[in-house]
Motif scaffolding. Structure first.
Motif, PDB file in Angstrom:
ATOM      1  N   LEU A  35       0.846  -1.210   0.000  1.00 29.88           N
ATOM      2  CA  LEU A  35       0.000   0.000   0.000  1.00 29.88           C
ATOM      3  C   LEU A  35       0.875   1.252   0.000  1.00 29.88           C
ATOM      4  N   THR A  36       1.945   1.221   0.792  1.00 23.98           N
ATOM      5  CA  THR A  36       2.863   2.366   0.842  1.00 23.98           C
ATOM      6  C   THR A  36       3.466   2.626  -0.526  1.00 23.98           C
ATOM      7  N   ARG A  37       3.922   1.575  -1.199  1.00 24.87           N
ATOM      8  CA  ARG A  37       4.520   1.748  -2.533  1.00 24.87           C
ATOM      9  C   ARG A  37       3.513   2.339  -3.509  1.00 24.87           C
ATOM     10  N   ALA A  38       2.264   1.879  -3.411  1.00 26.27           N
ATOM     11  CA  ALA A  38       1.236   2.388  -4.325  1.00 26.27           C
ATOM     12  C   ALA A  38       0.990   3.878  -4.099  1.00 26.27           C
ATOM     13  N   VAL A  39       0.932   4.279  -2.819  1.00 28.98           N
ATOM     14  CA  VAL A  39       0.710   5.697  -2.518  1.00 28.98           C
ATOM     15  C   VAL A  39       1.907   6.535  -2.986  1.00 28.98           C
ATOM     16  N   VAL A  40       3.110   6.060  -2.724  1.00 30.25           N
ATOM     17  CA  VAL A  40       4.311   6.789  -3.153  1.00 30.25           C
ATOM     18  C   VAL A  40       4.335   6.929  -4.666  1.00 30.25           C
ATOM     19  N   ASP A  41       3.980   5.879  -5.385  1.00 31.26           N
ATOM     20  CA  ASP A  41       3.933   5.965  -6.849  1.00 31.26           C
ATOM     21  C   ASP A  41       2.931   7.024  -7.289  1.00 31.26           C
ATOM     22  N   THR A  42       1.773   7.056  -6.623  1.00 31.15           N
ATOM     23  CA  THR A  42       0.754   8.060  -6.955  1.00 31.15           C
ATOM     24  C   THR A  42       1.287   9.472  -6.741  1.00 31.15           C
ATOM     25  N   LEU A  43       1.988   9.663  -5.646  1.00 32.65           N
ATOM     26  CA  LEU A  43       2.502  10.999  -5.324  1.00 32.65           C
ATOM     27  C   LEU A  43       3.590  11.427  -6.298  1.00 32.65           C
ATOM     28  N   THR A  44       4.518  10.552  -6.595  1.00 27.04           N
ATOM     29  CA  THR A  44       5.627  10.931  -7.476  1.00 27.04           C
ATOM     30  C   THR A  44       5.160  11.158  -8.907  1.00 27.04           C
ATOM     31  N   ARG A  45       4.137  10.420  -9.324  1.00 23.96           N
ATOM     32  CA  ARG A  45       3.595  10.652 -10.675  1.00 23.96           C
ATOM     33  C   ARG A  45       2.775  11.931 -10.738  1.00 23.96           C
TER      34      ARG A  45
END
Length: 424
Positions: free
Chosen positions: A30-40
């Motif tokens: 879940l953390t990786r998914a949120v981080v990906d959303t933020l960086t994109r």
């Protein structure tokens, strides 16, 4: 908490805890998914490995904190902000990342979390009413958390940004002082230290506000004006140093595309700003020596402007004819005033008539003793210029042939320094 008139409160909290348990088991993904959303979604966030790692730790800390609030029924105002979240805010402030990018990250993170909660609630195939109440309650709690943590990180960001800018400005001021004192300078190392390209061509400025300025944001105003000036002059970089509460030193780096007459464009910009500062300009000079010399010229121009007081224009430039000798003579106003009086006699009186006579004689001498050229410059008739020149010489009390250079310099000093060197 959920509305007791709807589904049973205990059922809602128990179900929400079950949803959180299922999500917590997948916390790393879940953390990786949120981080990906933020960086994109937010281009301003730094992408280097160190900051990305801290962003992941901040995200995991926030998700874990809100999950624990659900699991243990902890009121949001009693939770502790994650250490990584506060440290990430500090790092963003130090990197100069806009605060709105950080706040937007929390909004997008909340949106992603709400989507994950909705997916998990659907997976449980709950009674529609219970599913709705669980989702609404979890959305409300997560919103309160995001609202609360956003305030915490904004306060940390602002405090760190102020401290960082203060420290950076202090270090930069020390380095600039080292450059100005002369001696050998490691140009590339100093360029990195002050964040300004010393190998370019530099135009130095001194900006200052009236002594009665009390708005409280004077330094910020001066730096903003410098940046506007740099844009107008098509400068590639600008450097600002606060000299005191009302005075700033500035340099702008002029590139090959800066075009001709940057000082003229600066004058045009500031002429339209009635609330703008007073500005003294050096001349555009290359390299470290040019950085120093242009600053010295700007200091001279300011010295003349200060000595002249209210009679001085808002913008003075070292390139103006006669400004440098006037600056040299402004160091001891008492001695200069006495010398002007000795050289010009009664013509050094502070009266409207003597001012007209002095100005006519000054232009006449500057134009090589040509009545015609002086008449064109002053927009007067030839005979009017001739009459005023004769009256000025008569007013002085002696011819000017023997000490013409002294007379011309004294007239120039009167023109530049005004009442400061005149007799009342």
């Amino acid at each position: 908490m959920p509305d007791p008139n709807r589904c049973d409160e205990a059922a809602v909290t128990e179900t929400a805890a079950a949803v959180v348990d299922r999500l917590a088991a997948r916390l790393p993904s879940l953390t990786r998914a949120v981080v990906d959303t933020l960086t994109r979604g937010i281009s301003e966030l730094p992408g280097d490995a160190q900051l990305m790692g801290l962003l992941a730790a901040s995200t995991a800390g926030n998700v874990d904190t809100v999950f624990r609030a659900f699991q243990h029924d902890i009121p949001i105002d009693r939770v502790e902000p994650p250490t990584a979240a506060l440290e990430y805010a500090r790092r963003l402030a130090q990197r100069g990342v806009p605060m709105h990018a950080m706040v937007r990250a929390y909004r997008l993170g909340h949106q992603a979390m709400v989507g994950m909660i909705a997916d998990e609630v659907r997976t449980l195939n709950l009674d529609p009413a219970l599913g709705r109440d669980v989702f609404e309650w979890m959305t409300e709690v997560t919103f309160r958390y995001i609202d609360w943590i956003s305030q915490q990180v904004v306060e940390v960001y602002e405090a760190e940004r102020d401290l960082w800018l203060e420290n950076r400005s202090r270090v930069r001021a020390v380095r600039v002082a080292e450059i100005l004192t002369g001696g050998d300078v490691d140009v590339d190392a100093m360029t990195t230290a002050i964040g300004y390209p010393l190998r370019r061509t530099h135009l130095a400025l001194i900006l200052w506000l009236p002594d009665d300025s009390t708005a409280g944001n004077e330094i910020a105003r001066l730096e903003r004006y410098l940046n506007e000036i740099a844009d107008t002059a098509q400068a590639s970089n600008a450097l600002f140093i606060a000299a005191d509460r009302l005075t700033g030193w500035g340099w702008i780096a002029l590139g090959a595309d800066a075009g001709a007459n940057p000082i003229g464009r600066i004058r045009a910009l500031l002429a339209d700003k009635s609330d703008g500062p007073r500005v003294a300009l050096g001349t555009a000079l290359p390299g470290v020596d040019g950085f120093r010399r242009s600053h010295g010229q700007a200091q001279n121009a300011r010295r003349v402007a200060i000595a002249a007081g209210s009679a001085s224009p808002r913008i003075v430039a070292a390139s103006e004819p006669g400004l440098t000798p006037a600056a040299l003579l402004s160091g001891d106003i008492g001695e200069t005033r006495a010398w002007v009086r000795e050289t010009l006699g009664p013509l050094a009186n502070d009266s409207k008539n003597d001012r007209l006579l002095r100005e006519t004689l000054r232009v006449f001498l500057r134009e090589g003793g040509s009545y015609k050229a002086a008449a064109e410059e002053l927009n007067l008739h030839f005979n009017s210029v001739k009459y005023r020149v004769q009256r000025a010489i008569s007013r002085r009390g002696c011819p000017i042939e023997d000490d013409r250079l002294d007379v011309e310099l004294a007239l120039l000093v009167c023109h530049r320094l005004g009442t400061a060197v005149l007799e009342g």
